[in-house]
Design a protein around this motif. Structure first.
Motif, PDB file in Angstrom:
ATOM      1  N   ASP A 141      47.566  41.462  44.444  1.00 10.64           N
ATOM      2  CA  ASP A 141      47.932  40.477  45.464  1.00 10.64           C
ATOM      3  C   ASP A 141      46.688  39.954  46.185  1.00 10.64           C
ATOM      4  OD1 ASP A 141      50.622  40.788  44.868  1.00 10.64           O
ATOM      5  OD2 ASP A 141      50.967  42.237  46.476  1.00 10.64           O
ATOM      6  N   TYR A 142      45.764  40.842  46.468  1.00  9.48           N
ATOM      7  CA  TYR A 142      44.549  40.492  47.206  1.00  9.48           C
ATOM      8  C   TYR A 142      43.713  39.456  46.460  1.00  9.48           C
ATOM      9  CZ  TYR A 142      40.402  41.319  50.119  1.00  9.48           C
ATOM     10  OH  TYR A 142      39.339  41.174  50.972  1.00  9.48           O
ATOM     11  N   ILE A 143      43.550  39.632  45.168  1.00  8.04           N
ATOM     12  CA  ILE A 143      42.713  38.693  44.419  1.00  8.04           C
ATOM     13  C   ILE A 143      43.443  37.386  44.121  1.00  8.04           C
ATOM     14  CG2 ILE A 143      41.285  40.511  43.429  1.00  8.04           C
ATOM     15  CD1 ILE A 143      42.722  39.979  40.738  1.00  8.04           C
ATOM     16  N   HIS A 144      44.734  37.347  44.378  1.00  3.65           N
ATOM     17  CA  HIS A 144      45.511  36.121  44.165  1.00  3.65           C
ATOM     18  C   HIS A 144      45.766  35.368  45.467  1.00  3.65           C
ATOM     19  CE1 HIS A 144      46.386  37.875  40.228  1.00  3.65           C
ATOM     20  NE2 HIS A 144      46.487  36.627  39.866  1.00  3.65           N
ATOM     21  N   GLN A 145      44.974  35.615  46.491  1.00  2.00           N
ATOM     22  CA  GLN A 145      45.189  34.924  47.754  1.00  2.00           C
ATOM     23  C   GLN A 145      44.445  33.595  47.837  1.00  2.00           C
ATOM     24  OE1 GLN A 145      43.696  37.048  51.206  1.00  2.00           O
ATOM     25  NE2 GLN A 145      42.314  38.235  49.931  1.00  2.00           N
ATOM     26  N   LEU A 146      43.972  33.123  46.699  1.00  2.00           N
ATOM     27  CA  LEU A 146      43.307  31.816  46.653  1.00  2.00           C
ATOM     28  C   LEU A 146      44.287  30.718  47.025  1.00  2.00           C
ATOM     29  CD1 LEU A 146      41.517  32.320  43.242  1.00  2.00           C
ATOM     30  CD2 LEU A 146      40.440  32.365  45.481  1.00  2.00           C
ATOM     31  N   ASP A 157      53.716  38.397  53.639  1.00  2.00           N
ATOM     32  CA  ASP A 157      52.766  38.909  54.617  1.00  2.00           C
ATOM     33  C   ASP A 157      52.239  40.249  54.121  1.00  2.00           C
ATOM     34  OD1 ASP A 157      51.214  39.338  56.837  1.00  2.00           O
ATOM     35  OD2 ASP A 157      52.880  40.157  58.007  1.00  2.00           O
ATOM     36  N   LYS A 158      50.985  40.251  53.721  1.00  2.00           N
ATOM     37  CA  LYS A 158      50.362  41.448  53.166  1.00  2.00           C
ATOM     38  C   LYS A 158      49.267  41.979  54.088  1.00  2.00           C
ATOM     39  CE  LYS A 158      52.380  41.158  49.066  1.00  2.00           C
ATOM     40  NZ  LYS A 158      53.200  42.171  48.491  1.00  2.00           N
ATOM     41  N   SER A 159      49.231  41.532  55.332  1.00  2.00           N
ATOM     42  CA  SER A 159      48.089  41.829  56.188  1.00  2.00           C
ATOM     43  C   SER A 159      47.829  43.329  56.359  1.00  2.00           C
ATOM     44  CB  SER A 159      48.232  41.147  57.542  1.00  2.00           C
ATOM     45  OG  SER A 159      49.432  41.549  58.162  1.00  2.00           O
ATOM     46  N   GLU A 160      48.865  44.145  56.541  1.00  2.00           N
ATOM     47  CA  GLU A 160      48.654  45.589  56.706  1.00  2.00           C
ATOM     48  C   GLU A 160      48.141  46.218  55.420  1.00  2.00           C
ATOM     49  OE1 GLU A 160      51.817  47.859  58.513  1.00  2.00           O
ATOM     50  OE2 GLU A 160      52.276  46.193  59.860  1.00  2.00           O
ATOM     51  N   GLN A 161      48.738  45.833  54.288  1.00  8.47           N
ATOM     52  CA  GLN A 161      48.282  46.362  52.998  1.00  8.47           C
ATOM     53  C   GLN A 161      46.848  45.919  52.730  1.00  8.47           C
ATOM     54  OE1 GLN A 161      51.172  44.735  50.343  1.00  8.47           O
ATOM     55  NE2 GLN A 161      52.577  46.464  50.567  1.00  8.47           N
ATOM     56  N   PHE A 162      46.557  44.657  52.991  1.00  4.16           N
ATOM     57  CA  PHE A 162      45.210  44.143  52.769  1.00  4.16           C
ATOM     58  C   PHE A 162      44.206  44.863  53.664  1.00  4.16           C
ATOM     59  CE2 PHE A 162      46.356  39.602  51.102  1.00  4.16           C
ATOM     60  CZ  PHE A 162      46.867  40.162  49.954  1.00  4.16           C
ATOM     61  N   ALA A 163      44.571  45.111  54.920  1.00  2.00           N
ATOM     62  CA  ALA A 163      43.664  45.782  55.853  1.00  2.00           C
ATOM     63  C   ALA A 163      43.342  47.199  55.366  1.00  2.00           C
ATOM     64  CB  ALA A 163      44.263  45.813  57.254  1.00  2.00           C
ATOM     65  N   ALA A 164      44.356  47.922  54.907  1.00  2.35           N
ATOM     66  CA  ALA A 164      44.139  49.284  54.395  1.00  2.35           C
ATOM     67  C   ALA A 164      43.259  49.243  53.142  1.00  2.35           C
ATOM     68  CB  ALA A 164      45.472  49.966  54.096  1.00  2.35           C
ATOM     69  N   PHE A 165      43.547  48.295  52.257  1.00  5.23           N
ATOM     70  CA  PHE A 165      42.768  48.148  51.042  1.00  5.23           C
ATOM     71  C   PHE A 165      41.315  47.788  51.360  1.00  5.23           C
ATOM     72  CE2 PHE A 165      41.245  45.224  47.665  1.00  5.23           C
ATOM     73  CZ  PHE A 165      41.103  46.166  46.653  1.00  5.23           C
ATOM     74  N   GLU A 166      41.114  46.801  52.236  1.00  9.05           N
ATOM     75  CA  GLU A 166      39.763  46.387  52.619  1.00  9.05           C
ATOM     76  C   GLU A 166      38.998  47.536  53.269  1.00  9.05           C
ATOM     77  OE1 GLU A 166      40.686  43.030  55.118  1.00  9.05           O
ATOM     78  OE2 GLU A 166      40.194  41.605  53.506  1.00  9.05           O
ATOM     79  N   LYS A 167      39.662  48.296  54.114  1.00  8.23           N
ATOM     80  CA  LYS A 167      39.012  49.427  54.780  1.00  8.23           C
ATOM     81  C   LYS A 167      38.531  50.442  53.739  1.00  8.23           C
ATOM     82  CE  LYS A 167      39.705  53.023  58.208  1.00  8.23           C
ATOM     83  NZ  LYS A 167      40.642  53.651  59.157  1.00  8.23           N
TER      84      LYS A 167
END
Length: 172
Positions: A141-146, A157-167
């Motif tokens: 999902d993260y790499i498809h946010q183009l 809304d993937k903000s929590e998942q993205f934040a955990a992944f980015e961290k």
């Protein structure tokens, strides 16, 4: 990392190219080359579409990151997946399953002592840990946010998942 990925793909080194493109898209999901990198990644992950290659003068350069066996296994798995899942899974689901299979495959098999070189020592451990932590779907999902990515079909809304992944990724 994008230039490195292109270099791998031009040499016919599909798996190192896939891992390098994946890492680039994690680092710069909305970067200058991200749209092209995502298209290159999707084509390379099909393991069936031809990749433009250039003649490699130094065959020794390819030897340290030889993924020929893993590439053959992935080609076989992709053919099986296309037959089994064509009607049942979305392109995003198929891509996520393919990445999951690749990450698992890279952890199996050969004696660990023969796994030398940049790809084995940098990319493979990173993606093995990504998979072990259960981030494969979030990664996809993260790499498809183009902005021009149509693969997801809907905005979630993937903000929590993205934040955990980015961290996790930034701390790696």
């Amino acid at each position: 990392t994008y230039t490195l990925a292109k270099s791998y793909l031009e040499k016919g080194q599909i798996i190192p190219g896939v891992l390098s493109l994946s890492r680039y898209l994690i680092i710069e999901p909305k970067g200058t080359h991200s749209s092209k990198a995502l298209k290159d990644l999707m084509r390379a992950m099909s393991f069936t579409e031809p990749i433009e290659t250039k003649e490699v003068a130094d065959k020794a350069e390819m030897a340290s990151d030889d993924f020929a066996m893993q590439t053959q296994v992935m080609q076989h798995k992709m053919k099986q997946m296309k037959l089994e899942e064509a009607a049942n899974a979305s392109p995003r689901e198929q891509f996520a399953r393919s990445m999951e299979q690749l990450f698992v495959l890279l952890q199996e098999g050969e004696d660990q002592s023969v796994r030398k070189g940049f790809v084995w020592e940098y990319y493979v451990p990173y993606f093995a840990q990504l998979q072990a932590k259960g981030f494969t779907s979030t990664f996809v999902d993260y790499i498809h946010q183009l902005p021009d990515s149509r693969m997801m079909g809907m905005q979630l809304d993937k903000s929590e998942q993205f934040a955990a992944f980015e961290k996790w990724s930034n701390a790696y």
